[in-house]
Design a protein around this motif. Structure first.
Motif, PDB file in Angstrom:
ATOM      1  N   TYR A 239       0.842  -1.196   0.000  1.00 25.71           N
ATOM      2  CA  TYR A 239       0.000   0.000   0.000  1.00 25.71           C
ATOM      3  C   TYR A 239       0.878   1.247   0.000  1.00 25.71           C
ATOM      4  N   GLU A 240       0.274   2.342  -0.431  1.00 30.78           N
ATOM      5  CA  GLU A 240       0.940   3.641  -0.421  1.00 30.78           C
ATOM      6  C   GLU A 240       0.407   4.423   0.780  1.00 30.78           C
ATOM      7  N   VAL A 244      -3.331  11.987   4.827  1.00 29.52           N
ATOM      8  CA  VAL A 244      -4.645  12.631   4.757  1.00 29.52           C
ATOM      9  C   VAL A 244      -5.776  11.654   4.435  1.00 29.52           C
ATOM     10  N   ALA A 245      -5.446  10.503   3.841  1.00 29.11           N
ATOM     11  CA  ALA A 245      -6.485   9.558   3.445  1.00 29.11           C
ATOM     12  C   ALA A 245      -7.005   8.786   4.651  1.00 29.11           C
ATOM     13  N   ARG A 246      -8.193   8.210   4.504  1.00 28.43           N
ATOM     14  CA  ARG A 246      -8.797   7.414   5.566  1.00 28.43           C
ATOM     15  C   ARG A 246      -7.885   6.236   5.924  1.00 28.43           C
ATOM     16  N   GLY A 247      -7.663   6.041   7.219  1.00 31.24           N
ATOM     17  CA  GLY A 247      -6.859   4.919   7.673  1.00 31.24           C
ATOM     18  C   GLY A 247      -5.396   5.023   7.309  1.00 31.24           C
ATOM     19  N   LEU A 280      -8.355  -2.348   7.688  1.00 38.05           N
ATOM     20  CA  LEU A 280      -7.427  -2.864   6.695  1.00 38.05           C
ATOM     21  C   LEU A 280      -5.993  -2.481   7.019  1.00 38.05           C
ATOM     22  N   ARG A 281      -5.784  -1.245   7.458  1.00 39.39           N
ATOM     23  CA  ARG A 281      -4.427  -0.792   7.801  1.00 39.39           C
ATOM     24  C   ARG A 281      -3.841  -1.647   8.930  1.00 39.39           C
ATOM     25  N   ARG A 282      -4.634  -1.950   9.939  1.00 36.52           N
ATOM     26  CA  ARG A 282      -4.154  -2.788  11.035  1.00 36.52           C
ATOM     27  C   ARG A 282      -3.737  -4.171  10.544  1.00 36.52           C
ATOM     28  N   LYS A 283      -4.529  -4.740   9.649  1.00 40.66           N
ATOM     29  CA  LYS A 283      -4.193  -6.065   9.108  1.00 40.66           C
ATOM     30  C   LYS A 283      -2.913  -6.012   8.275  1.00 40.66           C
ATOM     31  N   LEU A 284      -2.786  -4.990   7.447  1.00 44.38           N
ATOM     32  CA  LEU A 284      -1.623  -4.883   6.566  1.00 44.38           C
ATOM     33  C   LEU A 284      -0.338  -4.664   7.348  1.00 44.38           C
ATOM     34  N   ASP A 285      -0.412  -3.880   8.402  1.00 48.29           N
ATOM     35  CA  ASP A 285       0.797  -3.577   9.164  1.00 48.29           C
ATOM     36  C   ASP A 285       1.325  -4.793   9.924  1.00 48.29           C
ATOM     37  N   TRP A 305       5.417  -2.717   1.440  1.00 48.70           N
ATOM     38  CA  TRP A 305       5.130  -4.029   0.842  1.00 48.70           C
ATOM     39  C   TRP A 305       4.681  -4.997   1.928  1.00 48.70           C
ATOM     40  N   VAL A 306       3.778  -5.915   1.548  1.00 54.50           N
ATOM     41  CA  VAL A 306       3.245  -6.868   2.524  1.00 54.50           C
ATOM     42  C   VAL A 306       3.264  -8.279   1.938  1.00 54.50           C
ATOM     43  N   GLN A 307       3.196  -9.237   2.835  1.00 50.16           N
ATOM     44  CA  GLN A 307       3.093 -10.635   2.401  1.00 50.16           C
ATOM     45  C   GLN A 307       1.788 -10.819   1.621  1.00 50.16           C
TER      46      GLN A 307
END
Length: 355
Positions: A239-240, A244-247, A280-285, A305-307
């Motif tokens: 993700y980028e 300012v964007a949500r989450g 989603l951010r919590r899961k990705l991190d 980058w994520v798995q």
């Protein structure tokens, strides 16, 4: 509407079909020719086509946007299985309760679990929210099932019957049901006009089914789906970040499978709300990695980058000439239990169409 096949004039139109739960067989009585109830049936899947088949040999239904489920009812006991074979009975309490009220001894219904929006249209994102998101543990009391096939009834496996006969029994079984288990109505008319009307009303598309076909597991072409808006499953590979964007997610980076490799197919930056983006951010991190899992030739910096673990349902209009998604919109995460297949890329997309 479904009509009684000439070979099966067994039911009166004025009363719904019912049977009583079976008692244990009396050993002194002769054995009846009953079929063992299958523990699970692999679903019949629809083949994606750009245009609907037309002619009197086809019937049409709305393409529901939810989770494919099978409801197994046996002497008052209900099991609700996902497409991947996972038991989600406890997650659809309203469907379970209404299935018990059908008054049939044994049956297997094939259908789709959905949540309807204020306009009465199926909304996948609302379905996911009602279940607590991907990996969530909530029970969705708002979910209803639209049943479109009957595979087993009252001790008999009826998959070998033609579709019109199976739907005749199903229609009688659900004739008076308007609760959490409903009949997916068939629509009569020209397939092209039905498809155009579905798109005009903001639906996902239609399903065309060959009337004389038995129920066969797999994707064999006897069921055909035609989508108003393309929607497929893609792997999230990064993700980028955004301040300012949500989450804190500016866009998701997506990939598809080509052979044993992941291929980058672009990004998506719309379709999020505050709640879904933060979750989603919590899961990705929790899945971050130092190196990209795909070849990336873009110019954007500071990408995370994520798995390749989370599968996203993405709506899009077309493909660009260089194999990227055009006008993509995030529509939620797919569950592992839903057995959603990640889009397979056999060759580079061309002419605005997927391979």
């Amino acid at each position: 509407m479904a009509k009684s096949p000439p070979s099966k004039p067994l039911l009166a139109d004025e009363k719904p079909l019912r049977s009583r739960p079976r008692k244990p067989r009396d050993s002194l009585q002769p054995r009846l020719p009953l079929d063992p109830m299958p523990a699970r049936i692999e679903p019949c899947l629809a083949l994606l086509k750009p245009r609907p088949p037309i002619g009197p040999d086809w019937l049409y239904e709305i393409k529901w946007d939810g989770y494919r489920i099978a409801v197994h009812l046996n002497n008052g006991n209900v099991r609700i299985l996902t497409r991947g074979g996972h038991d989600w009975t406890h997650r659809f309490p309203a469907i379970e309760a209404d299935a018990k009220r059908l008054g049939v001894g044994s049956a297997i219904l094939d259908g789709e679990a959905v949540v309807l929006d204020e306009q009465g249209r199926p909304n996948f994102a609302q379905l996911q929210q009602s279940l607590g998101g991907r990996g969530g543990k909530l029970n969705s009391g708002a979910s209803i099932m639209f049943a479109f096939d009957l595979l087993y009834f009252d001790g008999h496996d009826i998959r070998s019957l033609e579709l019109t006969a199976r739907r005749y029994f199903l229609q009688s079984l659900l004739k008076n049901e308007h609760g959490a288990v409903r009949l997916s109505e068939e629509i009569e008319g020209d397939g092209r006009e039905i498809y155009a009307a579905a798109c005009e009303h903001g639906l996902k598309g239609i399903i065309a089914k060959y009337k004389d076909s038995p129920y066969r597991s797999g994707r064999l072409g006897e069921w055909v789906k035609v989508k108003c808006v393309q929607s497929d499953s893609f792997m999230i590979v990064g993700y980028e970040p955004s301040s300012v964007a949500r989450g804190g997610i500016g866009s998701l980076l997506l990939a598809t499978r080509k052979g044993n490799d992941w291929v980058y197919v672009g990004s998506v930056g719309t379709g999020f709300n505050e709640r879904s983006a933060e979750d989603l951010r919590r899961k990705l991190d929790r899945l971050t990695r130092k190196t990209p899992p795909v070849k990336y030739a873009g110019r954007r910096k500071n990408l995370v980058w994520v798995q390749p673990t989370l599968v996203a349902e993405i709506e899009y209009r077309a493909w660009t000439h260089d194999g990227k998604l055009r006008q993509a919109s995030y529509n939620g995460l797919r569950e592992v239990q839903d057995n959603a297949a990640v889009y397979q890329l056999d060759s580079p997309p061309s002419n605005g169409s997927p391979a």
